[in-house]
Design a protein around this motif. Structure first.
Motif, mmCIF file in Angstrom:
data_model
loop_
_atom_site.group_PDB
_atom_site.id
_atom_site.type_symbol
_atom_site.label_atom_id
_atom_site.label_comp_id
_atom_site.label_asym_id
_atom_site.label_seq_id
_atom_site.Cartn_x
_atom_site.Cartn_y
_atom_site.Cartn_z
ATOM 1 N N GLU A 12 0.811 -1.215 0.000
ATOM 2 C CA GLU A 12 0.000 0.000 0.000
ATOM 3 C C GLU A 12 0.847 1.268 0.000
ATOM 4 O OE1 GLU A 12 -2.456 -0.349 3.380
ATOM 5 O OE2 GLU A 12 -3.617 -2.049 2.629
ATOM 6 N N ILE A 13 2.160 1.131 0.241
ATOM 7 C CA ILE A 13 3.025 2.318 0.344
ATOM 8 C C ILE A 13 3.670 2.589 -1.002
ATOM 9 C CG2 ILE A 13 5.063 3.298 1.476
ATOM 10 C CD1 ILE A 13 4.430 1.566 3.884
ATOM 11 N N ASP A 14 3.357 3.762 -1.560
ATOM 12 C CA ASP A 14 3.911 4.099 -2.866
ATOM 13 C C ASP A 14 5.264 4.799 -2.769
ATOM 14 O OD1 ASP A 14 1.655 3.037 -3.931
ATOM 15 O OD2 ASP A 14 0.655 4.963 -4.309
ATOM 16 N N ASN A 15 5.510 5.478 -1.640
ATOM 17 C CA ASN A 15 6.698 6.330 -1.563
ATOM 18 C C ASN A 15 7.962 5.586 -1.133
ATOM 19 O OD1 ASN A 15 4.160 8.024 -0.782
ATOM 20 N ND2 ASN A 15 5.608 9.479 -1.661
ATOM 21 N N ILE A 16 7.796 4.380 -0.652
ATOM 22 C CA ILE A 16 8.939 3.578 -0.225
ATOM 23 C C ILE A 16 8.997 2.328 -1.088
ATOM 24 C CG2 ILE A 16 10.049 2.321 1.659
ATOM 25 C CD1 ILE A 16 9.986 5.294 2.087
ATOM 26 N N ALA A 17 10.129 2.087 -1.695
ATOM 27 C CA ALA A 17 10.302 0.898 -2.529
ATOM 28 C C ALA A 17 10.860 -0.226 -1.667
ATOM 29 C CB ALA A 17 11.230 1.192 -3.697
ATOM 30 N N VAL A 18 10.122 -1.346 -1.635
ATOM 31 C CA VAL A 18 10.557 -2.503 -0.860
ATOM 32 C C VAL A 18 10.626 -3.692 -1.800
ATOM 33 C CG1 VAL A 18 10.085 -4.004 1.105
ATOM 34 C CG2 VAL A 18 9.467 -1.577 1.209
ATOM 35 N N GLN A 19 11.762 -4.346 -1.784
ATOM 36 C CA GLN A 19 11.917 -5.551 -2.589
ATOM 37 C C GLN A 19 12.444 -6.672 -1.702
ATOM 38 O OE1 GLN A 19 14.950 -3.360 -4.077
ATOM 39 N NE2 GLN A 19 13.328 -1.836 -3.834
ATOM 40 N N GLY A 20 12.000 -7.887 -2.004
ATOM 41 C CA GLY A 20 12.509 -9.058 -1.306
ATOM 42 C C GLY A 20 13.282 -9.939 -2.270
ATOM 43 N N TYR A 21 14.399 -10.501 -1.803
ATOM 44 C CA TYR A 21 15.250 -11.341 -2.643
ATOM 45 C C TYR A 21 15.582 -12.619 -1.872
ATOM 46 C CZ TYR A 21 15.993 -6.914 -5.075
ATOM 47 O OH TYR A 21 15.821 -5.737 -5.742
ATOM 48 N N ASP A 22 15.600 -13.748 -2.622
ATOM 49 C CA ASP A 22 15.988 -14.997 -1.976
ATOM 50 C C ASP A 22 17.512 -15.131 -1.964
ATOM 51 O OD1 ASP A 22 16.790 -15.743 -4.507
ATOM 52 O OD2 ASP A 22 15.105 -17.108 -4.855
ATOM 53 N N GLN A 23 17.981 -16.320 -1.575
ATOM 54 C CA GLN A 23 19.426 -16.519 -1.437
ATOM 55 C C GLN A 23 20.162 -16.418 -2.761
ATOM 56 O OE1 GLN A 23 20.441 -19.522 1.918
ATOM 57 N NE2 GLN A 23 18.549 -20.300 0.983
ATOM 58 N N HIS A 24 19.422 -16.531 -3.871
ATOM 59 C CA HIS A 24 20.046 -16.435 -5.190
ATOM 60 C C HIS A 24 19.856 -15.043 -5.802
ATOM 61 C CE1 HIS A 24 20.596 -20.746 -4.952
ATOM 62 N NE2 HIS A 24 19.300 -20.904 -4.699
ATOM 63 N N ARG A 25 19.422 -14.090 -4.965
ATOM 64 C CA ARG A 25 19.199 -12.693 -5.359
ATOM 65 C C ARG A 25 18.043 -12.556 -6.353
ATOM 66 N NH1 ARG A 25 24.217 -13.942 -6.060
ATOM 67 N NH2 ARG A 25 24.207 -13.668 -8.339
ATOM 68 N N GLU A 107 15.454 -20.464 5.291
ATOM 69 C CA GLU A 107 16.123 -19.913 4.118
ATOM 70 C C GLU A 107 16.221 -18.391 4.287
ATOM 71 O OE1 GLU A 107 13.529 -21.226 1.059
ATOM 72 O OE2 GLU A 107 14.626 -23.096 0.708
ATOM 73 N N LYS A 108 17.411 -17.867 4.063
ATOM 74 C CA LYS A 108 17.633 -16.428 4.258
ATOM 75 C C LYS A 108 17.038 -15.630 3.107
ATOM 76 C CE LYS A 108 21.817 -16.972 7.012
ATOM 77 N NZ LYS A 108 23.262 -16.670 7.123
ATOM 78 N N GLN A 109 16.377 -14.548 3.481
ATOM 79 C CA GLN A 109 15.780 -13.649 2.495
ATOM 80 C C GLN A 109 16.186 -12.217 2.844
ATOM 81 O OE1 GLN A 109 11.642 -14.509 2.937
ATOM 82 N NE2 GLN A 109 11.718 -16.369 1.690
ATOM 83 N N MET A 110 16.571 -11.467 1.819
ATOM 84 C CA MET A 110 17.012 -10.078 2.024
ATOM 85 C C MET A 110 15.950 -9.126 1.508
ATOM 86 S SD MET A 110 20.435 -8.179 0.592
ATOM 87 C CE MET A 110 19.805 -8.180 -1.094
ATOM 88 N N TYR A 111 15.615 -8.141 2.329
ATOM 89 C CA TYR A 111 14.662 -7.112 1.915
ATOM 90 C C TYR A 111 15.390 -5.775 1.813
ATOM 91 C CZ TYR A 111 10.630 -10.125 2.124
ATOM 92 O OH TYR A 111 9.734 -11.099 1.856
#
Length: 681
Positions: A12-25, A107-111
């Motif tokens: 719902e937040i347009d002003n903040i970009a959030v991405q999630g990546y798995d262990q393989h990016r 499993e590690k995930q990077m946000y």
């Protein structure tokens, strides 16, 4: 993996970009803010690798490595400003923070949380981050955050690294910052907070605190939330930055070898002493110190021993002076001592004598005992100058007078030295442009055969007449020409003039005369010296063996490869080498063996005492015998009377030169003299 409601929150937040990546990016989450910021829809991004979407080519390797190090080694990716890439290829400038989670399968995930810096101020006013979002952002930032009331009471805090806190949280929550911090720091903080409350804006202060790991330096930025009557303080550890700045400052003001104040700092302190002496109607003194014959230590024992000796010298100097005085190093083997608050000149003399005495004991360096003495020049404020530059020049001049007195002594600055100094400054000013103004003349002192009194050649001597200063002797201006580098073009002028005259002279008399030209130390540093001489010989049609280059032992003592190479090239061309001023140095015989000298000139000082001083007579006799045993031609310079001529002929000296035969002459007069068949018959 983050829970679904939080995903919905991010979505719902347009002003903040959030991405999630798995262990393989690979993208596992891409919110609406990311779509707007980077131009890729969620469908386009899902499953794509981070480096293939928004990472510029030049950054790919670094990003891949950083992510791998975080996942495998726990090395966190710091919050930083980055220039990433939009779908259309344009740059996107963001403040990027990162957090790491583990899903239910461990499993590690990077946000990544990216803030568009172009709209960050607007975003700060419009958005309120949820608690978890703030925590995730703070986790990626190493700064400390404190929320305080106007009276300094700490309401809340955040610290990703608890070790950076001065005391544990339980000891400062709901307590006044002013009671917790040391009094000096609390005083600075209280003044800054009062200023922010009154004038708004942001106030920045720096302070230091004793921490378990040692003294640490911090920077605090304080802002005021007027609508809540609260203050936000962001504290950053700047210890590394401070230490780097201190190292830079130390290098700027202190000599790296001896750790003494360098020239810049020493003269700055001298300026302060002058101002203080002026206010208190006192005197201050500057001592200019030079180590006697230090160059021989470097040349014979090496620079490593020389450096160790300089360090020990600095230590001894500091032992003698008072606490309020300054010992500095100007460079090389030159030191400066600044004496504060003197009542009369005698105070300076007492310290000077202590300095000389403390150097009488040998230095023990790497198993060797070295004796080093000082030559000290003393200048007093205000008697010998009222500015730093004037006092330094006066002390320097006095130091050279101490050298002239035999070294290992001192000399006060005098009016006579001042006159010499002013004369030198005037010469330095006038020598620039003297060549272009045609103020130099080359005169020629003829060289006579001792067997038949015939002229066999001449020595080229440079004379300078300046409209402002009159006649300036070579003893005055040659050293200055070397110091300024002007000796190179002046030397070329002498070579061109003298060889051109030699060609004319030989054609006039139809004889193979020789020409001697003096070559100084600085000229050897010019890589074009040998080629210029060779080209000039060819231009004027003079053979190499008719030229002799006169070299003093001072040139040879430098013992640099460029000098040795030049001397080798000169002799290979067939040009003669002449040892000038033989007998005044320390190791001339060694040089005669090392280099292919053809001529040896006995210094005029020994010729002067030839008929009146038995020691000089024996020395001249010995020099001639040694030279002949080495198949060298011997020239006696400074011949002034018939008695000297008779003795030199008896000693089998080859050539004679001096005012008894002729003073230095212009070219036309020398041609006339050589044409006179009746001279000295």
């Amino acid at each position: 993996m983050l829970n679904t409601p939080l995903h919905q929150l991010f979505g719902e937040i347009d002003n903040i970009a959030v991405q999630g990546y798995d262990q393989h990016r690979q993208v596992i989450y891409w919110n609406r803010g990311s779509e707007l910021l980077y131009g890729y829809s969620s469908d386009e991004a899902m499953g794509q690798r981070l480096e293939d979407l928004i990472i510029p080519e030049a950054m790919k390797a670094v990003v891949i490595k950083s992510v791998r190090q975080w996942l495998e080694d726990g090395i966190e990716i710091p919050t930083s400003e980055l220039i990433l890439r939009h779908k259309n290829g344009e740059d996107v400038c963001v403040l990027s923070s990162h957090v790491l989670f583990a899903n239910k399968d461990n499993e590690k995930q990077m946000y990544c949380i990216d803030v568009n810096l172009a709209e960050v101020k607007h975003a700060q006013k419009q958005l309120t981050f949820r608690e978890r979002m703030l925590e995730a952002t703070f986790d990626a930032i190493s700064d400390l955050f404190f929320l305080m009331k106007e009276d300094g009471t700490i309401i809340d805090y955040y610290a990703a690294n608890q070790e950076k806190l001065y005391i544990p949280p339980k000891d400062f929550i709901n307590k006044s910052m002013f009671d917790i911090l040391p009094t000096p720091v609390a005083t600075i903080l209280k003044a800054a907070m009062a200023k922010v409350i009154t004038h708004k804006g942001v106030e920045c202060i720096e302070y230091e605190l004793p921490m378990p790991a040692g003294q640490a330096h911090f920077e605090a930025r304080i802002s005021y939330l007027a609508e809540h009557n609260q203050l936000v303080t962001i504290v950053r550890d700047i210890t590394d930055k401070h230490q780097t700045a201190e190292r830079i400052r130390h290098h700027a003001y202190y000599d790296s070898l001896t750790q003494l104040p360098n020239r810049f700092l020493a003269l700055d302190r001298l300026a302060q002493l002058i101002n203080e002496a002026q206010r208190n109607k006192e005197k201050t003194a500057i001592l200019f110190l030079d180590l006697d014959d230090f160059k021989k230590v470097n040349d014979t024992l090496g620079h490593e021993i020389g450096d160790k000796l300089l360090i020990e010298c600095a230590h001894r100097l500091n032992q003698v002076v008072r606490k309020e005085d300054t010992v500095g190093r100007l460079g090389g083997d030159e030191f400066i001592v600044l004496l504060r608050g003197l009542s009369d000149d005698h105070n300076a003399l007492i310290i000077t004598e202590h300095l000389l005495n403390i150097f009488r004991d040998p230095f023990k360096i790497d198993g060797r005992e070295l004796i080093v003495t000082l030559s000290i020049g003393i200048a007093i404020y205000p008697d010998n100058g009222k500015s730093c530059a004037d006092l330094l020049r006066s002390a320097d001049s006095a130091m050279y007078q101490a050298k002239a007195l035999g070294r290992n002594t001192y000399s006060f600055f005098t009016d006579e030295m001042n006159a010499k100094m002013l004369r030198r400054i005037a010469i330095e000013e006038q020598i620039h442009g003297a060549l272009e103004r045609n103020e130099f003349d080359v005169l020629y002192q003829p060289l006579f055969s001792a067997t038949n009194n015939e002229i066999i050649g001449a020595e080229a001597l440079l004379y300078w007449h300046n409209t402002a200063l009159g006649e300036i002797t070579s003893d005055e201006f040659i050293e200055i020409a070397e110091h300024t580098g002007l000796i190179v073009p002046i030397g070329k002028y002498v070579v061109k003039q003298s060889l051109s005259f030699l060609s004319q002279w030989q054609n006039t008399d139809n004889k193979n005369y020789t020409m001697s030209i003096n070559i100084s130390v600085r000229q050897f540093r010019n890589s074009e010296l040998v080629s210029y001489i060779q080209n000039t010989l060819q231009q004027v049609n003079i053979s190499e063996e008719q030229l002799a280059l006169e070299i003093t032992e001072r040139v040879l003592m430098i013992d640099q490869p460029y000098i040795n190479d030049a001397l080798t090239a000169i002799t290979q061309l067939g040009i003669k080498l002449s040892m000038d001023g033989f007998g005044t140095g320390y190791s001339s015989l060694n040089y005669l063996r090392r280099f292919a000298f053809s001529v040896l000139k006995i210094d005029r000082r020994f010729i002067h005492g030839l008929s009146s001083n038995e020691a000089d007579s024996e020395l001249v006799k010995t020099i001639i015998a040694i030279a002949h045993s080495l198949d060298l031609i011997v020239v006696a310079e400074g011949v002034e009377n018939q008695e000297q001529v008779t003795l030199l002929k008896a000693l089998k000296c080859n050539y004679l030169q001096g005012c008894f035969f002729s003073k230095p002459l212009p070219a036309t007069q020398l041609i006339a003299l050589s044409a006179d068949k009746n001279i000295f018959i």
